[in-house]
Each structure stands twice: as C-alpha cells, then as structure tokens.
Design an enzyme around this catalytic site. Structure first.
Site, mmCIF file in Angstrom:
data_model
loop_
_atom_site.group_PDB
_atom_site.id
_atom_site.type_symbol
_atom_site.label_atom_id
_atom_site.label_comp_id
_atom_site.label_asym_id
_atom_site.label_seq_id
_atom_site.Cartn_x
_atom_site.Cartn_y
_atom_site.Cartn_z
ATOM 1 N N GLY A 8 1.141 -1.221 0.029
ATOM 2 C CA GLY A 8 -0.113 0.313 -0.198
ATOM 3 C C GLY A 8 0.736 1.041 -0.169
ATOM 4 N N GLY A 11 -0.678 4.633 -0.754
ATOM 5 C CA GLY A 11 -2.238 5.237 -0.074
ATOM 6 C C GLY A 11 -1.433 6.360 0.910
ATOM 7 N N GLN A 12 -2.537 6.599 2.253
ATOM 8 C CA GLN A 12 -2.632 7.707 3.176
ATOM 9 C C GLN A 12 -1.302 7.849 3.435
ATOM 10 O OE1 GLN A 12 -4.751 7.705 5.855
ATOM 11 N NE2 GLN A 12 -4.256 10.399 6.671
ATOM 12 N N ILE A 35 -0.330 -1.232 -6.312
ATOM 13 C CA ILE A 35 -1.296 -2.728 -7.240
ATOM 14 C C ILE A 35 -1.551 -2.257 -8.367
ATOM 15 C CG2 ILE A 35 -2.797 -3.308 -5.036
ATOM 16 C CD1 ILE A 35 -4.837 -1.161 -5.925
ATOM 17 N N TYR A 143 -15.708 -2.052 9.053
ATOM 18 C CA TYR A 143 -14.004 -1.818 9.982
ATOM 19 C C TYR A 143 -13.098 -2.411 10.530
ATOM 20 C CZ TYR A 143 -10.004 1.649 10.208
ATOM 21 O OH TYR A 143 -8.963 2.565 10.241
ATOM 22 N N LYS A 147 -10.601 -5.012 12.174
ATOM 23 C CA LYS A 147 -9.176 -4.024 12.778
ATOM 24 C C LYS A 147 -9.233 -5.302 14.100
ATOM 25 C CE LYS A 147 -7.783 -1.346 10.010
ATOM 26 N NZ LYS A 147 -6.451 -1.089 9.346
ATOM 27 N N ILE A 173 -5.519 10.585 11.155
ATOM 28 C CA ILE A 173 -4.164 10.689 10.902
ATOM 29 C C ILE A 173 -4.375 12.254 10.070
ATOM 30 C CG2 ILE A 173 -1.731 9.605 9.772
ATOM 31 C CD1 ILE A 173 -2.680 7.867 11.894
#
Ligand code: SER
Length: 317
Positions: A8, A11-12, A35, A143, A147, A173
């Site tokens: 990833g 990503g962020q 990806i 989500y 987690k 974040i």
C-alpha cells in the site's frame, strides 16, 4: 530489519512511510509495493525499488518477498471506515483475507509484520475516556470488526508460529501529502485544505464530538519505533494504543483561526460519520506503549496546525 516491503505504498500512510524508511534504512532496502492501477509516481518511483504486491494475490507478495530478500513487511492495505461500510466484502477481502496471505508468507519467509489497527477497533461499550489498552472491543462497523480480527489474527500467528507481528491502534492521521479517502476522521484533514484555499468548511461531525488524532510524522515514527523495539520488553503485541491529541471540530477550528481569523465553518452533519465518530473513544490511554517501547509524541494540535497551514500553502498556492 534489512529489507522492507511496504504494502500500500501509494496510499495515505504508505506514501510517506516509504520515503521515511528509505531515509532511515537506505533507498535500495525499502520496496514500494503497489497494486495495478496505483503504481508509484515521481519521487516514490524514482528513489527506490518497487514491486507489484497485491494482498489478494498471494503469489505477487511471495514473489516480491523472495526477489527482494524481505525480512519486514509493513501492511498498509485497507479501506477506511466509511468506504468499508459501503463495500464490506471488499473491506474484508483486503483487510482479512489479505492479512492471512501476508502472515502465511511471513511465516514461510521469516518476516516481521506490522499491520495497523485503529481507534475504529473500539465501540459504544468501550470506556471512551482514557480508554485502557485492554478493554471491551465490540465495534459495529465492518472496518472495526476487521481491525479487531487483525489484532487477534496477528497475535495468533505470533503465539502459534512465532511470527514477529506488532501493531498500533492509530488515531485519525492528519497529513498534507496524500489525502485520505473515506474515513470518519478525514474532516480534520479537509478543514486545513479549505482554510488554505480560503473556502468555508462544512463540517460533517457535530461540535463536541472528540476523537483521537495524530500528525503524520508522529504516526511514522510510532510504526518504525515499535518495529525496532526490544521484543523482551513487549508485554503486548497487537495493537498498542498510541495517542497525541484529542479534539472536537470547534477546537481544531479555533486552532486554525489563530492563523486565519476570517476562516468560516458551518455544520452539515453526516449521520453515518457521526454515528461512527460517537462509537469511537474520545481519548485513549497509551501508557503501555510509553512503558513497553518508550513511545512519545512530538506534535500537539497547535504545532500541527502551524505546520499543516505552512506546508499546504506551499503545495496549493
Ligand atoms: N482514520 C480512520 C477512519 O476514519 C480511522 O482509523 O476511518
């Protein structure tokens, strides 16, 4: 850690973590996993190796791990909370089926694994103030369910097979580099973009709704510090509460107004985001992280506001 794979990496969190770790460990030792359709660009692509590493295609991860002699994997593949509610099957495939693939490859190739958990792993029954490290975790978002499962599955691989799994429960974040997509805490990023562009901000979260938040440099430091921590001191593994600041929309608005007195904010509450926000802690107790691996944060709200406004002005104006 000699060779690291970031899953990833565009990503962020991944985009900044990749560059942060390249600076620490050397460019050639940190592989940017991506990806198809989200290949690294610019500095991320040019500064070091990259590899296809799609969590739902186990063979791509295994190939990247073997080719680059990987011994540590930072797994940042996930859908954020709001988007996951709309695509629950995909959220589970990426978050849990993907994690299973990574943990199996880590077991076979002796890799350490970092897979973040989140404030989203808590729920309405969790004590919201000074939320303890070990407490009730009954989230009602997919989500959150993924987690909690991430934490348990990562612990299970450690106890059963000795895979060196470690993680933190990230707060919301905040950063000025790669925008987040589809999270409940994203309002605290969007508000800075509006302030810098001179636009009015419409807040989707009610005044008075507090959540834990963290500035990106602290989040990067936390992940890397935990992965380097002395395993002999770790009582916990997956995942540690880490905290830096806790605020509601009025408080972040006031912090921005110190620099931009004309900035305006109105409310248009999003019922889904509000319900999710209310089920998350107001403020976590992170004393276990502080005791077991010397975690400490460096940015409070006003430090972050100043830096966000400066850095975003450079990027946007
Ligand atoms: N930032 C995430 C979200 O809002 C929470 O960890 O979904």
């Amino acid at each position: 850690m000699k060779n690291i794979l970031i899953i990833g990496s565009t990503g962020q969190i991944g985009s900044e973590l990749t560059m942060y770790l390249r600076n620490l460990y050397g460019n050639e030792h940190v592989v940017a996993g991506y990806i198809a359709g989200a290949e690294p660009k610019g500095e991320l692509r040019d500064s070091g190796p990259s590899a296809l590493a799609d969590v739902v295609k186990a063979e791509s991860i295994a190939e990247a791990v073997k080719k680059h002699h990987i011994d540590a994997i930072y797994n940042l593949a996930a859908l954020l909370s709001v988007v996951a509610e709309a695509k629950p099957r995909l959220a589970w495939q990426i978050g849990i089926d993907g994690l299973w693939n990574i943990l199996e490859i880590a077991r076979e190739n002796h890799c350490a694994v970092f897979t973040p958990s989140s404030i989203g792993s808590f729920g309405l029954e969790t004590p919201p103030v000074m939320t303890p490290q070990d407490t009730i975790q009954r989230p009602r978002t997919i989500y959150g369910v993924s987690k909690v499962t991430t934490e348990l599955l990562s612990d299970w691989y450690f106890h059963k097979y000795g895979v060196d799994t470690r993680s933190v429960r990230f707060p919301g974040i905040i950063s000025y580099v790669t925008p987040p997509g589809g999270g409940t805490t994203d309002y605290a990023v969007d508000i800075y973009y509006c302030a810098v562009r001179g636009e009015r901000f419409t807040c989707p979260i009610k005044a008075g709704t507090r959540m834990d938040m963290m500035y990106m440099p602290d989040a990067l430091h936390a992940a890397q510090m935990l992965m380097e921590a002395d395993p002999g001191r770790l009582v916990h593994r997956n995942g540690f509460n880490i905290a830096a600041m806790s605020f509601d929309p009025e408080t972040i608005y006031a912090s921005i107004r110190q620099h931009k007195p004309d900035f305006e904010m109105t409310y248009e509450v999003d019922p889904l985001k509000q319900a999710i926000a209310e089920s998350w802690p107001d403020q976590m107790d992170d004393s276990c992280a502080r005791q077991e691996w010397d975690w400490e944060h460096h940015y409070d709200l006003d430090d972050m506001t100043k830096d966000m406004l400066d850095k975003l002005a450079n990027r946007l104006l």
